[in-house]
Write a protein that holds these residues in place. Structure first.
Motif, mmCIF file in Angstrom:
data_model
loop_
_atom_site.group_PDB
_atom_site.id
_atom_site.type_symbol
_atom_site.label_atom_id
_atom_site.label_comp_id
_atom_site.label_asym_id
_atom_site.label_seq_id
_atom_site.Cartn_x
_atom_site.Cartn_y
_atom_site.Cartn_z
ATOM 1 N N GLN A 30 46.362 35.123 53.638
ATOM 2 C CA GLN A 30 45.035 35.326 52.634
ATOM 3 C C GLN A 30 45.368 35.983 51.092
ATOM 4 N N ILE A 31 46.297 37.086 51.280
ATOM 5 C CA ILE A 31 46.737 37.747 50.131
ATOM 6 C C ILE A 31 47.500 36.981 49.368
ATOM 7 N N THR A 32 48.344 36.167 49.756
ATOM 8 C CA THR A 32 49.415 35.152 49.126
ATOM 9 C C THR A 32 48.456 34.271 48.470
ATOM 10 N N ASP A 33 47.498 33.667 49.248
ATOM 11 C CA ASP A 33 46.648 32.541 48.672
ATOM 12 C C ASP A 33 45.931 32.974 47.372
ATOM 13 N N ALA A 34 45.096 34.270 47.821
ATOM 14 C CA ALA A 34 44.236 34.620 47.007
ATOM 15 C C ALA A 34 45.019 34.933 45.526
ATOM 16 N N LEU A 35 46.242 35.536 45.542
ATOM 17 C CA LEU A 35 46.797 35.830 44.380
ATOM 18 C C LEU A 35 47.187 34.378 43.576
ATOM 19 N N GLN A 36 47.701 33.362 44.367
ATOM 20 C CA GLN A 36 47.993 32.023 44.059
ATOM 21 C C GLN A 36 46.965 31.551 43.313
ATOM 22 N N ALA A 37 45.580 31.607 43.855
ATOM 23 C CA ALA A 37 44.419 30.965 43.417
ATOM 24 C C ALA A 37 44.151 31.499 42.242
ATOM 25 N N SER A 41 44.608 29.517 38.573
ATOM 26 C CA SER A 41 43.202 29.040 38.468
ATOM 27 C C SER A 41 42.494 27.908 39.583
ATOM 28 N N ASP A 42 42.819 28.125 40.879
ATOM 29 C CA ASP A 42 42.789 27.258 41.805
ATOM 30 C C ASP A 42 41.436 27.390 42.691
ATOM 31 N N ILE A 43 40.614 26.854 42.230
ATOM 32 C CA ILE A 43 39.094 26.851 42.834
ATOM 33 C C ILE A 43 39.279 26.537 44.244
ATOM 34 N N GLU A 44 39.809 25.536 44.652
ATOM 35 C CA GLU A 44 39.989 24.933 46.053
ATOM 36 C C GLU A 44 40.746 26.226 46.948
ATOM 37 N N LEU A 45 41.786 26.530 46.451
ATOM 38 C CA LEU A 45 42.699 27.796 47.390
ATOM 39 C C LEU A 45 41.608 28.716 47.732
ATOM 40 N N GLY A 46 41.079 29.327 46.441
ATOM 41 C CA GLY A 46 40.153 30.548 46.461
ATOM 42 C C GLY A 46 39.058 30.435 47.335
ATOM 43 N N GLN A 47 38.544 29.203 47.684
ATOM 44 C CA GLN A 47 37.532 28.698 48.782
ATOM 45 C C GLN A 47 38.182 28.742 50.022
ATOM 46 N N ILE A 50 38.298 32.110 51.178
ATOM 47 C CA ILE A 50 36.863 32.856 51.637
ATOM 48 C C ILE A 50 36.366 32.204 52.821
ATOM 49 N N THR A 51 36.736 30.789 53.017
ATOM 50 C CA THR A 51 36.461 30.402 54.407
ATOM 51 C C THR A 51 37.097 31.038 55.582
ATOM 52 N N ASN A 52 38.332 31.319 55.292
ATOM 53 C CA ASN A 52 39.240 31.763 56.363
ATOM 54 C C ASN A 52 39.007 33.412 56.701
ATOM 55 N N GLU A 53 38.349 34.094 55.982
ATOM 56 C CA GLU A 53 37.951 35.347 56.056
ATOM 57 C C GLU A 53 37.333 35.618 57.287
ATOM 58 N N PRO A 54 36.325 35.117 58.051
ATOM 59 C CA PRO A 54 35.696 35.364 59.247
ATOM 60 C C PRO A 54 36.799 35.360 60.372
ATOM 61 N N SER A 55 37.672 34.481 60.173
ATOM 62 C CA SER A 55 38.893 34.765 61.221
ATOM 63 C C SER A 55 39.531 36.083 61.270
ATOM 64 N N ALA A 105 40.018 36.334 45.661
ATOM 65 C CA ALA A 105 39.560 34.924 45.595
ATOM 66 C C ALA A 105 38.369 34.709 45.010
ATOM 67 N N GLN A 106 37.348 35.465 45.280
ATOM 68 C CA GLN A 106 36.078 35.274 44.579
ATOM 69 C C GLN A 106 36.202 35.577 43.050
ATOM 70 N N MET A 107 36.996 36.595 42.990
ATOM 71 C CA MET A 107 37.249 36.738 41.285
ATOM 72 C C MET A 107 37.870 35.495 40.650
ATOM 73 N N ALA A 108 39.008 34.970 41.324
ATOM 74 C CA ALA A 108 39.592 33.702 40.913
ATOM 75 C C ALA A 108 38.573 32.653 40.645
ATOM 76 N N ILE A 109 37.781 32.378 41.630
ATOM 77 C CA ILE A 109 36.952 31.191 41.256
ATOM 78 C C ILE A 109 35.905 31.611 40.159
ATOM 79 N N TYR A 110 35.370 32.890 40.086
ATOM 80 C CA TYR A 110 34.623 33.404 38.906
ATOM 81 C C TYR A 110 35.363 33.163 37.600
ATOM 82 N N LEU A 111 36.531 33.571 37.439
ATOM 83 C CA LEU A 111 37.231 33.280 36.190
ATOM 84 C C LEU A 111 37.816 31.834 35.931
ATOM 85 N N THR A 112 37.800 31.168 37.050
ATOM 86 C CA THR A 112 38.033 29.768 36.695
ATOM 87 C C THR A 112 37.010 28.868 36.218
ATOM 88 N N GLU A 113 35.667 29.216 36.729
ATOM 89 C CA GLU A 113 34.506 28.635 36.320
ATOM 90 C C GLU A 113 34.206 29.077 34.973
#
Length: 113
Positions: A30-37, A41-47, A50-55, A105-113
């Motif tokens: 999760q950390i690796t993917d969030a930093l990569q997102a 600027s990868d919105i899909e990876l950020g999503q 976020i989707t996997n966080e409930p796991s 990840a949320q910040m990555a999505i926000y900054l990309t949009e």
């Protein structure tokens, strides 16, 4: 590791160790993917993060419940009690780290949009 008279108790402890390791691996991803997102600027990876966080939350709840059951049924002493308490503290920290990965990840999505 020393063996207990009850093989079931050994299996329960091994199961908890394995699940904590799996949770740690998921949080690490999760950390690796969030930093990569964030860096790509990868919105899909950020999503995905976020989707996997409930796991991560699910791991924390189920491992905590299992530890509570062991404390109630087995009444562990010394080394085993220290292991169970360390696991409870560890999973709490891992869950918090997972929450922080979601924020990144949320910040990555926000900054990309």
């Amino acid at each position: 590791m020393s063996q207990h008279i009850s093989k079931q108790f050994d299996n329960e402890l091994d199961n908890i160790r394995g699940r904590v390791m799996a949770m740690g691996g998921l949080v690490e991803k999760q950390i690796t993917d969030a930093l990569q997102a964030l860096t790509d600027s990868d919105i899909e990876l950020g999503q995905t993060v976020i989707t996997n966080e409930p796991s991560v939350n699910s791991y924390e709840v189920s491992i905590d419940e299992e530890c509570t059951q062991i404390l109630a049924r087995r009444q562990p002493a010394a080394k085993d009690l220290r292991l169970i308490t360390a696991v409870i503290k560890t999973i709490t920290d891992l869950e918090r780290i997972g929450d922080e990965a979601e924020k990144v990840a949320q910040m990555a999505i926000y900054l990309t949009e």
